[in-house]
Design a protein around this motif. Structure first.
Motif, PDB file in Angstrom:
ATOM      1  N   CYS A  55      15.754 -15.676 -17.271  1.00 14.93           N
ATOM      2  CA  CYS A  55      16.517 -14.462 -17.538  1.00 14.93           C
ATOM      3  C   CYS A  55      17.632 -14.342 -16.494  1.00 14.93           C
ATOM      4  N   ASP A  56      18.844 -13.961 -16.913  1.00 16.18           N
ATOM      5  CA  ASP A  56      19.974 -13.915 -15.976  1.00 16.18           C
ATOM      6  C   ASP A  56      19.868 -12.735 -14.994  1.00 16.18           C
ATOM      7  N   GLN A  57      18.868 -11.866 -15.216  1.00 17.09           N
ATOM      8  CA  GLN A  57      18.678 -10.778 -14.266  1.00 17.09           C
ATOM      9  C   GLN A  57      17.448 -10.982 -13.387  1.00 17.09           C
ATOM     10  N   CYS A  58      16.285 -11.165 -14.035  1.00 20.07           N
ATOM     11  CA  CYS A  58      15.036 -11.152 -13.266  1.00 20.07           C
ATOM     12  C   CYS A  58      14.413 -12.527 -13.106  1.00 20.07           C
ATOM     13  N   CYS A  59      14.988 -13.559 -13.775  1.00 19.68           N
ATOM     14  CA  CYS A  59      14.465 -14.929 -13.700  1.00 19.68           C
ATOM     15  C   CYS A  59      13.128 -15.114 -14.392  1.00 19.68           C
ATOM     16  N   PHE A  60      12.657 -14.116 -15.164  1.00 21.79           N
ATOM     17  CA  PHE A  60      11.506 -14.321 -16.031  1.00 21.79           C
ATOM     18  C   PHE A  60      11.968 -15.231 -17.168  1.00 21.79           C
ATOM     19  N   GLU A  84       5.758 -14.091  -7.712  1.00 26.64           N
ATOM     20  CA  GLU A  84       5.987 -15.505  -7.486  1.00 26.64           C
ATOM     21  C   GLU A  84       6.287 -16.283  -8.763  1.00 26.64           C
ATOM     22  N   SER A  85       5.560 -15.933  -9.841  1.00 29.58           N
ATOM     23  CA  SER A  85       5.684 -16.768 -11.045  1.00 29.58           C
ATOM     24  C   SER A  85       5.643 -15.915 -12.304  1.00 29.58           C
ATOM     25  N   PRO A  86       6.151 -16.457 -13.420  1.00 28.05           N
ATOM     26  CA  PRO A  86       6.117 -15.728 -14.690  1.00 28.05           C
ATOM     27  C   PRO A  86       4.701 -15.306 -15.074  1.00 28.05           C
ATOM     28  N   LEU A  87       3.701 -16.106 -14.680  1.00 32.35           N
ATOM     29  CA  LEU A  87       2.309 -15.757 -14.978  1.00 32.35           C
ATOM     30  C   LEU A  87       1.922 -14.436 -14.341  1.00 32.35           C
ATOM     31  N   ASP A  88       2.500 -14.160 -13.157  1.00 34.49           N
ATOM     32  CA  ASP A  88       2.184 -12.917 -12.464  1.00 34.49           C
ATOM     33  C   ASP A  88       2.727 -11.713 -13.238  1.00 34.49           C
ATOM     34  N   LEU A 105      10.340 -15.045  -8.428  1.00 35.79           N
ATOM     35  CA  LEU A 105      10.895 -15.939  -7.411  1.00 35.79           C
ATOM     36  C   LEU A 105      10.794 -17.418  -7.789  1.00 35.79           C
ATOM     37  N   HIS A 106       9.858 -17.740  -8.660  1.00 35.04           N
ATOM     38  CA  HIS A 106       9.577 -19.145  -9.002  1.00 35.04           C
ATOM     39  C   HIS A 106       9.198 -19.947  -7.760  1.00 35.04           C
ATOM     40  N   GLY A 107       8.245 -19.411  -7.029  1.00 36.13           N
ATOM     41  CA  GLY A 107       7.743 -20.138  -5.859  1.00 36.13           C
ATOM     42  C   GLY A 107       7.683 -19.257  -4.626  1.00 36.13           C
ATOM     43  N   VAL A 108       7.185 -19.841  -3.545  1.00 34.15           N
ATOM     44  CA  VAL A 108       7.211 -19.175  -2.244  1.00 34.15           C
ATOM     45  C   VAL A 108       7.776 -20.154  -1.225  1.00 34.15           C
ATOM     46  N   ILE A 109       8.302 -19.603  -0.152  1.00 34.14           N
ATOM     47  CA  ILE A 109       8.842 -20.458   0.907  1.00 34.14           C
ATOM     48  C   ILE A 109       7.680 -21.218   1.544  1.00 34.14           C
ATOM     49  N   SER A 110       7.855 -22.526   1.708  1.00 37.76           N
ATOM     50  CA  SER A 110       6.786 -23.335   2.281  1.00 37.76           C
ATOM     51  C   SER A 110       7.375 -24.508   3.060  1.00 37.76           C
TER      52      SER A 110
END
Lengths: 198, 198
Positions: A55-60, A84-88, A105-110
């Protein structure tokens, strides 16, 4: 074994939580299935890979430019929950406790897995926040792992100057229905230090 | 949710042993996967559904007319093992204890589930037996359920007049590595009545 059967078994076995025996069983079930399940699955996957984007706004996920949640005018645009993810998003929607917007976010900083801040959808987050003029609460809906907590902390710092409303996070404590003696010390300790007035 | 994503989740959830949460997780893994797994799985399934059929001799799976096992001239054509499903062929091949031919029934007779003798590959079995002139042993490699045992009994009777060699069945007894007190009475009882000289 015919090559396509081996290929299907291998592809299934490459999925998380599916071992080689399960992969065989799934493949043979699809082979003998009467409801055209193999064709349905196959075409859904192809279509999904071709059409689904962020999504161009929320990245879902969406097959339009903007997802249904961001398009929904009945959603509360004063609240934004970062996950973190669409599943959430699906998991939180199932609770029916939140009617605001999400940001995925599609991930976390690691540092260990070499995921840097610029590898997750933070630029998009700041843009999303700017697009919500009446936003008054950002909820950090990240998980309980060390990486998730570090990411939440990083985002908190980055939000200074960008957002002046409330920043909250999900409550930590004992899960519904759990018995105390089965819980790890971390969870139980936190439930104690963050205890609330009855 | 984009329709193709829901369709993929539904298709996964229709598979045995995959619940709705797992189906979601698998679908999202495929969406974000870097190795083109969704495309590989999708095309393997389509190809499989289009090309894979039953071997004209043993009814195992093949994308030719005759499967690789029946085509393999090094296999022992004096022995034929009758099994319920293609998965059983894979399981027996993994043991490396059998080098003969197989015949896959694709089911067992079950009055309850309305599977009649003519619904499984018995006509093909009789034809297969006729095509093996030096056959001297038919092994009933069926499972341990009541339906499987009834099917084995039915086949035994049908083989009279059609086949004059040995008819054997897989040994029944305690599984490798099992402890006696964990076994059900049926298994343990059979292991006792069918005990063998050391």
């Amino acid at each position: 074994m015919p090559e396509s059967v081996s290929a299907a078994i291998e592809a299934f076995a490459a999925l998380p939580g599916i071992g080689s025996r399960s992969a065989e069983r799934l493949t043979f079930r699809l082979l003998t299935d009467q409801n055209n399940l193999a064709v349905r699955l196959s075409s859904a996957l192809t279509e999904m890979k071709n059409n689904v984007k962020e999504c161009d706004q929320c990245c879902f996920l969406t097959d339009e430019n903007t997802c249904e949640i961001c398009m929904d005018t009945r959603r509360d645009t004063t609240k934004l929950c970062i996950v973190e993810s669409p599943l959430d998003v699906l998991a939180l929607e199932r609770t029916h406790e939140f009617r605001g917007r999400y940001h995925v976010l599609h991930g976390v900083i690691s540092p260990l897995r070499k995921v840097r801040p610029e590898d997750i959808r933070l630029t998009e987050l700041y843009a999303h926040i700017e697009q919500l003029p009446d936003l008054n609460e950002v909820i950090l809906g990240l998980g309980g792992s060390t990486e998730s907590e570090a990411t939440a902390l990083y985002i908190m710092e980055q939000l200074r100057g960008r957002f002046s409303g409330h920043v909250t996070r999900l409550a930590r404590g004992i899960p519904s229905g759990s018995e105390l003696d089965f819980l790890d010390a971390g969870t139980l300790g936190r439930a104690m230090t963050e205890r609330r007035e009855w």
